[in-house]
Design an enzyme around this catalytic site. Structure first.
Site, PDB file in Angstrom:
ATOM      1  N   ASN A   7      34.170 -56.900   3.101  1.00 56.10           N
ATOM      2  CA  ASN A   7      33.404 -55.700   3.450  1.00 56.10           C
ATOM      3  C   ASN A   7      32.820 -55.891   4.857  1.00 56.10           C
ATOM      4  O   ASN A   7      32.033 -56.810   5.082  1.00 56.10           O
ATOM      5  CB  ASN A   7      32.295 -55.498   2.415  1.00 56.10           C
ATOM      6  CG  ASN A   7      31.483 -54.248   2.695  1.00 56.10           C
ATOM      7  OD1 ASN A   7      31.111 -54.000   3.836  1.00 56.10           O
ATOM      8  ND2 ASN A   7      31.197 -53.471   1.673  1.00 56.10           N
ATOM      9  N   HIS A  10      28.659 -54.491   7.833  1.00 53.04           N
ATOM     10  CA  HIS A  10      27.597 -55.091   8.650  1.00 53.04           C
ATOM     11  C   HIS A  10      27.973 -55.155  10.130  1.00 53.04           C
ATOM     12  O   HIS A  10      27.098 -55.160  11.000  1.00 53.04           O
ATOM     13  CB  HIS A  10      27.261 -56.504   8.169  1.00 53.04           C
ATOM     14  CG  HIS A  10      26.426 -56.535   6.923  1.00 53.04           C
ATOM     15  ND1 HIS A  10      25.809 -55.429   6.379  1.00 53.04           N
ATOM     16  CD2 HIS A  10      26.087 -57.568   6.109  1.00 53.04           C
ATOM     17  CE1 HIS A  10      25.139 -55.782   5.301  1.00 53.04           C
ATOM     18  NE2 HIS A  10      25.292 -57.068   5.109  1.00 53.04           N
ATOM     19  N   HIS A  52      32.378 -48.738   3.746  1.00 51.27           N
ATOM     20  CA  HIS A  52      31.624 -47.715   3.024  1.00 51.27           C
ATOM     21  C   HIS A  52      31.217 -46.640   4.020  1.00 51.27           C
ATOM     22  O   HIS A  52      30.432 -46.915   4.927  1.00 51.27           O
ATOM     23  CB  HIS A  52      30.387 -48.368   2.389  1.00 51.27           C
ATOM     24  CG  HIS A  52      29.591 -47.451   1.517  1.00 51.27           C
ATOM     25  ND1 HIS A  52      28.476 -47.875   0.833  1.00 51.27           N
ATOM     26  CD2 HIS A  52      29.735 -46.138   1.215  1.00 51.27           C
ATOM     27  CE1 HIS A  52      27.977 -46.864   0.147  1.00 51.27           C
ATOM     28  NE2 HIS A  52      28.707 -45.792   0.372  1.00 51.27           N
ATOM     29  N   ARG A  54      29.045 -43.851   4.542  1.00 52.17           N
ATOM     30  CA  ARG A  54      27.857 -43.279   3.899  1.00 52.17           C
ATOM     31  C   ARG A  54      27.627 -41.870   4.404  1.00 52.17           C
ATOM     32  O   ARG A  54      28.009 -41.521   5.521  1.00 52.17           O
ATOM     33  CB  ARG A  54      26.642 -44.161   4.179  1.00 52.17           C
ATOM     34  CG  ARG A  54      26.822 -45.567   3.641  1.00 52.17           C
ATOM     35  CD  ARG A  54      25.520 -46.292   3.606  1.00 52.17           C
ATOM     36  NE  ARG A  54      24.707 -45.827   2.512  1.00 52.17           N
ATOM     37  CZ  ARG A  54      24.384 -46.557   1.437  1.00 52.17           C
ATOM     38  NH1 ARG A  54      24.796 -47.785   1.320  1.00 52.17           N
ATOM     39  NH2 ARG A  54      23.624 -46.058   0.489  1.00 52.17           N
ATOM     40  N   ARG A  58      25.253 -44.247   8.501  1.00 49.52           N
ATOM     41  CA  ARG A  58      24.340 -45.238   9.087  1.00 49.52           C
ATOM     42  C   ARG A  58      25.067 -46.433   9.694  1.00 49.52           C
ATOM     43  O   ARG A  58      24.528 -47.111  10.553  1.00 49.52           O
ATOM     44  CB  ARG A  58      23.293 -45.691   8.072  1.00 49.52           C
ATOM     45  CG  ARG A  58      23.781 -46.661   7.046  1.00 49.52           C
ATOM     46  CD  ARG A  58      22.674 -47.047   6.093  1.00 49.52           C
ATOM     47  NE  ARG A  58      22.314 -45.926   5.234  1.00 49.52           N
ATOM     48  CZ  ARG A  58      21.751 -46.069   4.036  1.00 49.52           C
ATOM     49  NH1 ARG A  58      21.437 -47.253   3.591  1.00 49.52           N
ATOM     50  NH2 ARG A  58      21.461 -45.019   3.279  1.00 49.52           N
ATOM     51  N   HIS A  59      26.265 -46.725   9.216  1.00 43.19           N
ATOM     52  CA  HIS A  59      27.007 -47.825   9.859  1.00 43.19           C
ATOM     53  C   HIS A  59      28.441 -47.408  10.204  1.00 43.19           C
ATOM     54  O   HIS A  59      28.734 -47.101  11.346  1.00 43.19           O
ATOM     55  CB  HIS A  59      26.925 -49.144   9.067  1.00 43.19           C
ATOM     56  CG  HIS A  59      26.991 -49.030   7.581  1.00 43.19           C
ATOM     57  ND1 HIS A  59      28.032 -48.435   6.929  1.00 43.19           N
ATOM     58  CD2 HIS A  59      26.121 -49.458   6.615  1.00 43.19           C
ATOM     59  CE1 HIS A  59      27.832 -48.511   5.627  1.00 43.19           C
ATOM     60  NE2 HIS A  59      26.669 -49.101   5.391  1.00 43.19           N
ATOM     61  N   GLU A  79      34.888 -47.097   0.278  1.00 38.93           N
ATOM     62  CA  GLU A  79      33.815 -46.785  -0.669  1.00 38.93           C
ATOM     63  C   GLU A  79      33.219 -45.441  -0.288  1.00 38.93           C
ATOM     64  O   GLU A  79      32.860 -45.230   0.884  1.00 38.93           O
ATOM     65  CB  GLU A  79      32.719 -47.851  -0.598  1.00 38.93           C
ATOM     66  CG  GLU A  79      33.169 -49.204  -1.093  1.00 38.93           C
ATOM     67  CD  GLU A  79      32.070 -50.245  -0.945  1.00 38.93           C
ATOM     68  OE1 GLU A  79      30.955 -49.905  -0.506  1.00 38.93           O
ATOM     69  OE2 GLU A  79      32.352 -51.411  -1.251  1.00 38.93           O
ATOM     70  N   THR A 110      20.508 -48.261 -14.454  1.00 39.67           N
ATOM     71  CA  THR A 110      19.354 -49.163 -14.316  1.00 39.67           C
ATOM     72  C   THR A 110      19.713 -50.393 -13.478  1.00 39.67           C
ATOM     73  O   THR A 110      18.898 -50.922 -12.744  1.00 39.67           O
ATOM     74  CB  THR A 110      18.856 -49.620 -15.697  1.00 39.67           C
ATOM     75  OG1 THR A 110      19.985 -49.956 -16.478  1.00 39.67           O
ATOM     76  CG2 THR A 110      18.032 -48.555 -16.374  1.00 39.67           C
ATOM     77  N   GLU A 160      35.140 -51.932 -10.479  1.00 38.52           N
ATOM     78  CA  GLU A 160      34.533 -53.063  -9.773  1.00 38.52           C
ATOM     79  C   GLU A 160      33.220 -53.345 -10.477  1.00 38.52           C
ATOM     80  O   GLU A 160      32.308 -52.502 -10.465  1.00 38.52           O
ATOM     81  CB  GLU A 160      34.306 -52.729  -8.287  1.00 38.52           C
ATOM     82  CG  GLU A 160      33.655 -53.896  -7.549  1.00 38.52           C
ATOM     83  CD  GLU A 160      33.585 -53.695  -6.040  1.00 38.52           C
ATOM     84  OE1 GLU A 160      34.498 -53.061  -5.464  1.00 38.52           O
ATOM     85  OE2 GLU A 160      32.617 -54.196  -5.440  1.00 38.52           O
ATOM     86  N   HIS A 200      29.275 -57.502  -4.919  1.00 42.03           N
ATOM     87  CA  HIS A 200      27.860 -57.369  -4.537  1.00 42.03           C
ATOM     88  C   HIS A 200      27.098 -58.673  -4.782  1.00 42.03           C
ATOM     89  O   HIS A 200      26.991 -59.139  -5.898  1.00 42.03           O
ATOM     90  CB  HIS A 200      27.144 -56.209  -5.240  1.00 42.03           C
ATOM     91  CG  HIS A 200      25.924 -55.783  -4.463  1.00 42.03           C
ATOM     92  ND1 HIS A 200      25.962 -54.855  -3.452  1.00 42.03           N
ATOM     93  CD2 HIS A 200      24.655 -56.239  -4.508  1.00 42.03           C
ATOM     94  CE1 HIS A 200      24.762 -54.726  -2.935  1.00 42.03           C
ATOM     95  NE2 HIS A 200      23.949 -55.557  -3.548  1.00 42.03           N
ATOM     96  N   GLY A 201      26.588 -59.206  -3.697  1.00 43.09           N
ATOM     97  CA  GLY A 201      25.741 -60.396  -3.784  1.00 43.09           C
ATOM     98  C   GLY A 201      26.496 -61.692  -4.000  1.00 43.09           C
ATOM     99  O   GLY A 201      25.890 -62.730  -4.286  1.00 43.09           O
ATOM    100  N   GLY A 222      30.824 -59.008   1.394  1.00 37.42           N
ATOM    101  CA  GLY A 222      30.451 -58.621   2.752  1.00 37.42           C
ATOM    102  C   GLY A 222      29.385 -59.504   3.359  1.00 37.42           C
ATOM    103  O   GLY A 222      29.653 -60.333   4.236  1.00 37.42           O
TER     104      GLY A 222
HETATM  105  N1  PXP Z   1      31.164 -53.881  -3.482  1.00 35.85           N
HETATM  106  C1  PXP Z   1      30.536 -52.704  -3.289  1.00 35.85           C
HETATM  107  C2  PXP Z   1      30.929 -51.540  -4.131  1.00 35.85           C
HETATM  108  C3  PXP Z   1      29.547 -52.572  -2.306  1.00 35.85           C
HETATM  109  O1  PXP Z   1      28.940 -51.389  -2.122  1.00 35.85           O
HETATM  110  C4  PXP Z   1      29.228 -53.689  -1.507  1.00 35.85           C
HETATM  111  C5  PXP Z   1      28.211 -53.573  -0.430  1.00 35.85           C
HETATM  112  O2  PXP Z   1      26.986 -53.394  -0.955  1.00 35.85           O
HETATM  113  C6  PXP Z   1      29.904 -54.882  -1.738  1.00 35.85           C
HETATM  114  C7  PXP Z   1      30.863 -54.960  -2.730  1.00 35.85           C
HETATM  115  C8  PXP Z   1      29.614 -56.114  -0.932  1.00 35.85           C
HETATM  116  O3  PXP Z   1      28.349 -56.588  -1.251  1.00 35.85           O
HETATM  117  P1  PXP Z   1      27.745 -57.803  -0.410  1.00 35.85           P
HETATM  118  O4  PXP Z   1      27.566 -57.304   0.988  1.00 35.85           O
HETATM  119  O5  PXP Z   1      26.474 -58.119  -1.115  1.00 35.85           O
HETATM  120  O6  PXP Z   1      28.751 -58.910  -0.466  1.00 35.85           O
END
Ligand code: PXP
Length: 249
Positions: A7, A10, A52, A54, A58-59, A79, A110, A160, A200-201, A222
């Site tokens: 991703n 950034h 993504h 948005r 924003r990016h 995305e 949630t 996902e 994510h994360g 990302g």
């Molecule tokens: N998957 C999705 C659907 C996302 O929206 C994001 C970014 O928030 C990521 C993966 C990548 O997440 P991260 O930047 O925390 O690795």
């Protein structure tokens, strides 16, 4: 082998921090360019590039998506929010896949995934449109049995799993339960014929456990990769993540 989607949002965030006011027509040395970064990720072994778009831009900008869809050597995973504007844009630009993500508060569960149960009709419309156009739809959902079952029922080929709650709990007592929930969700989704991605994360530490979630097809990562690239360069950051995802390969 688990595939890696990088991703690169950034990168566009850094560019917009300096050039937001300059408008889309500024040429020349606007940096950093996400499409150039995408090529470097691909050369380092990324199997796909995720961006993504948005609603507030924003990016990532529309032009980034256009250029990436034209130039990517790997797969582009776009995305988007579940809106008519974003659906039309995806149908026009033809990424390889779209990942439907929550954009506004009401769409979020949630845990933070897209609420497919609450927005069933809206989500179904996008899946049908993408299936007709040959674009794969992935639903960014929590590892919740109702969300998973409905994703399969609506004809989405991919999901996902949202790994954010697990990543946040990594250094707490809740980690084992969160991990178990992801594993059960992945098995459930797989048994319904869904392709299982996650994201994510995910970072260079928790990947050791994340990669053992059953049936994983692709991870979208990302923040940790782009952050590490500040110190090592993007090539090393991508290579190192791929190596940790697939030790022994
Ligand atoms: N998957 C999705 C659907 C996302 O929206 C994001 C970014 O928030 C990521 C993966 C990548 O997440 P991260 O930047 O925390 O690795």
């Amino acid at each position: 082998m688990i595939l890696l989607g990088v991703n690169i949002d950034h990168c566009a965030t850094v560019r917009q921090a300096r050039y937001r006011q300059a408008g889309p027509t500024i040429g020349g040395n606007v940096e950093p360019d996400p499409v150039t970064l995408a090529h470097l990720c691909e050369q380092a072994g990324a199997d796909g590039i995720t961006i993504h778009l948005r609603e507030d831009r924003r990016h990532i900008q529309d032009r980034d998506v256009e250029r990436l869809c034209e130039a990517a050597a790997s797969r582009v995973n776009l995305e988007i929010a579940c809106t008519p504007e974003m659906t039309a844009l995806a149908l026009r630009l033809q990424p390889h896949s779209v990942c439907l993500v929550p954009e506004s508060r009401e769409e979020i569960t949630t845990e933070g995934g897209l609420n497919v149960v609450k927005h069933r009709e809206k989500v179904a419309r996008v899946i049908d449109a993408m299936n007709a156009a040959g674009i794969k739809t992935s639903l960014f959902i929590d590892a919740d049995e109702h969300q998973i079952a409905l994703s399969a029922k609506l004809g989405a080929p991919w999901i996902e799993l949202h790994t954010g709650a697990y990543a946040n709990a990594y250094h707490t007592a809740a980690r084992a339960d969160e991990f178990k929930r992801l594993c059960l969700g992945a098995s459930h989704a797989h048994s319904l014929g869904l392709v299982v991605n996650a994201g994510h994360g995910i970072n260079y530490v928790n990947i050791t456990e994340v990669r053992t979630i059953p049936h994983l097809h692709e991870l979208n990562i990302g923040h940790s990769i782009i952050s590490r690239a500040l110190f090592t360069g993007i090539t090393e950051a991508v290579r190192e993540m791929k190596a940790r995802m697939n030790p022994g390969n």
